[in-house]
Design a protein around this motif. Structure first.
Motif, short mmCIF file in Angstrom:
data_model
loop_
_atom_site.label_atom_id
_atom_site.label_comp_id
_atom_site.label_asym_id
_atom_site.label_seq_id
_atom_site.Cartn_x
_atom_site.Cartn_y
_atom_site.Cartn_z
N ILE A 65 0.84 -1.20 0.00
CA ILE A 65 0.00 0.00 0.00
C ILE A 65 0.87 1.25 0.00
N ALA A 66 1.93 1.24 0.82
CA ALA A 66 2.83 2.39 0.87
C ALA A 66 3.47 2.63 -0.50
N ARG A 67 3.86 1.54 -1.18
CA ARG A 67 4.47 1.68 -2.51
C ARG A 67 3.50 2.34 -3.49
N SER A 68 2.21 2.03 -3.36
CA SER A 68 1.23 2.61 -4.28
C SER A 68 1.09 4.11 -4.09
N LEU A 69 1.53 4.63 -2.93
CA LEU A 69 1.36 6.05 -2.63
C LEU A 69 2.55 6.90 -3.04
N ILE A 70 3.60 6.27 -3.56
CA ILE A 70 4.81 7.02 -3.93
C ILE A 70 4.49 8.17 -4.88
N GLY A 71 3.61 7.93 -5.82
CA GLY A 71 3.27 8.97 -6.79
C GLY A 71 2.09 9.84 -6.39
N GLU A 72 1.66 9.76 -5.12
CA GLU A 72 0.50 10.51 -4.62
C GLU A 72 -0.72 10.34 -5.53
N PRO A 73 -1.21 9.12 -5.68
CA PRO A 73 -2.38 8.88 -6.54
C PRO A 73 -3.66 9.44 -5.93
N ALA A 74 -4.62 9.73 -6.79
CA ALA A 74 -5.93 10.17 -6.31
C ALA A 74 -6.80 8.98 -5.95
N LEU A 75 -6.66 7.88 -6.70
CA LEU A 75 -7.48 6.68 -6.48
C LEU A 75 -6.57 5.49 -6.20
N VAL A 76 -6.85 4.78 -5.10
CA VAL A 76 -6.11 3.57 -4.76
C VAL A 76 -7.07 2.39 -4.80
N MET A 77 -6.74 1.38 -5.60
CA MET A 77 -7.59 0.19 -5.70
C MET A 77 -6.90 -0.96 -4.97
N LEU A 78 -7.61 -1.60 -4.06
CA LEU A 78 -7.08 -2.68 -3.24
C LEU A 78 -7.85 -3.96 -3.54
N ASP A 79 -7.16 -4.96 -4.05
CA ASP A 79 -7.79 -6.23 -4.42
C ASP A 79 -7.61 -7.25 -3.30
N GLU A 80 -8.70 -7.55 -2.59
CA GLU A 80 -8.70 -8.54 -1.50
C GLU A 80 -7.53 -8.31 -0.54
N PRO A 81 -7.43 -7.12 0.07
CA PRO A 81 -6.24 -6.81 0.89
C PRO A 81 -6.15 -7.61 2.19
N THR A 82 -7.27 -8.16 2.68
CA THR A 82 -7.21 -8.90 3.95
C THR A 82 -7.33 -10.40 3.76
N ALA A 83 -7.30 -10.87 2.52
CA ALA A 83 -7.40 -12.31 2.27
C ALA A 83 -6.22 -13.03 2.92
N ALA A 84 -6.51 -14.11 3.62
CA ALA A 84 -5.50 -14.97 4.25
C ALA A 84 -4.75 -14.29 5.40
N LEU A 85 -5.29 -13.19 5.94
CA LEU A 85 -4.66 -12.53 7.08
C LEU A 85 -5.38 -12.92 8.37
N GLY A 86 -4.64 -12.90 9.48
CA GLY A 86 -5.23 -13.15 10.78
C GLY A 86 -6.02 -11.95 11.27
N VAL A 87 -6.61 -12.09 12.45
CA VAL A 87 -7.47 -11.03 13.00
C VAL A 87 -6.68 -9.74 13.23
N ALA A 88 -5.54 -9.85 13.90
CA ALA A 88 -4.74 -8.66 14.21
C ALA A 88 -4.20 -8.01 12.94
N GLN A 89 -3.74 -8.82 11.98
CA GLN A 89 -3.21 -8.27 10.73
C GLN A 89 -4.31 -7.61 9.92
N THR A 90 -5.49 -8.21 9.93
CA THR A 90 -6.63 -7.60 9.23
C THR A 90 -6.96 -6.24 9.81
N ALA A 91 -6.93 -6.14 11.14
CA ALA A 91 -7.21 -4.86 11.79
C ALA A 91 -6.19 -3.79 11.37
N GLU A 92 -4.93 -4.18 11.24
CA GLU A 92 -3.89 -3.24 10.80
C GLU A 92 -4.19 -2.72 9.39
N VAL A 93 -4.57 -3.63 8.50
CA VAL A 93 -4.84 -3.23 7.12
C VAL A 93 -6.08 -2.34 7.05
N LEU A 94 -7.10 -2.66 7.82
CA LEU A 94 -8.30 -1.82 7.84
C LEU A 94 -7.98 -0.42 8.36
#
Length: 255
Positions: free
Chosen positions: A145-174
């Motif tokens: 996600i941080a890499r996607s922001l290098i160019g300061e985009p207006a729109l960020v598209m996230l494809d299944e960002p919490t798939a296969a993550l645990g509860v704590a990791q999912t909370a971090e991504v959210l």
């Protein structure tokens, strides 16, 4: 996006799709397998040029016929596989691909920029010099996600960002998704997880069999309505289970 159509030979994958995402808004794109979500994302990412319809960006007609055109417009895509290099550190992954058409990047400058960006996202990364292979799933998603922001985009598209993550990791991504919204980015979240949708999304757009099948404000709709739009039926395993749980709760209250 207005009236977007996409054909693959004789198969129409998208038919008259309308989609609007505003700055400072998280829109969840939902749909069953084969609904057209991935195709729609790839149209916006410039992977599959659309056959019919119009794409407007900040009120102006936009050409996104190639991935480079999509990035230049201000659209960043984080795919489910993340496309990170495990053998490189965080700094190298953040700036990988930024060499073309630019002067040499100073290591110190890249490292400071990496720390600044991760701090803005309140990311929990032990060091920007640690190899990505040593990071957890949530931390790897953070780097992508941080890499996607290098160019300061207006729109960020996230494809299944919490798939296969645990509860704590999912909370971090959210939390990261909420920070993207707070920074003024428009966010398009592709997911099957309705709990994630309830947690961070402002609106839900549902696709079914390549067509629009609903546009809901999360706070003004129920999970059953969303499931009905996804499945095309008002009676499903999810709605029946919800009804059964509600009935049991009612009986326990009465007793």
């Amino acid at each position: 996006m207005k009236g977007i159509c996409k054909d693959f030979g004789a198969i129409r994958a998208l038919s008259d799709i309308d989609l609007t995402v505003n700055r400072g808004e998280v829109v969840a794109l939902l749909g069953d397998n084969g609904a057209g979500k991935s195709t729609l994302v790839k149209v916006l990412a410039g992977v599959h040029p659309h056959d019919e319809g119009v794409v407007e960006f900040d009120g102006q007609a936009a050409d996104i016929s190639t991935p480079a055109a999509s990035r230049a417009l201000g659209i960043a895509t984080v795919y489910q596989d993340l496309a990170l290099c495990d053998n490189l550190d965080v700094v190298a992954n953040l700036f990988l691909g930024c060499e073309r058409g630019r002067p040499l990047l100073a290591e110190e400058e890249m490292e400071q920029r990496a720390w600044d960006l991760l701090k803005q996202l309140a990311a929990k990364i032990p060091s920007v010099r640690i190899q990505v292979a040593a990071l957890s799933g949530g931390q790897r998603q953070t780097v992508a996600i941080a890499r996607s922001l290098i160019g300061e985009p207006a729109l960020v598209m996230l494809d299944e960002p919490t798939a296969a993550l645990g509860v704590a990791q999912t909370a971090e991504v959210l939390n990261l998704i909420e920070r993207l919204r707070d920074r003024g980015h428009a966010v398009l979240l592709i997911t099957h997880n309705l709990a994630d949708v309830r947690a961070v999304a402002d609106r839900v757009v549902v696709l079914r069999l390549g067509h629009n099948n609903g546009d809901f404000k999360v706070r003004e709709t129920t999970q059953e309505d969303i499931v009905a739009a996804i499945t095309g039926a008002t009676d499903s395993a999810v709605t029946r289970r919800a009804a059964a749980v509600a009935e049991r709760a009612k009986m326990e209250t009465q007793s």
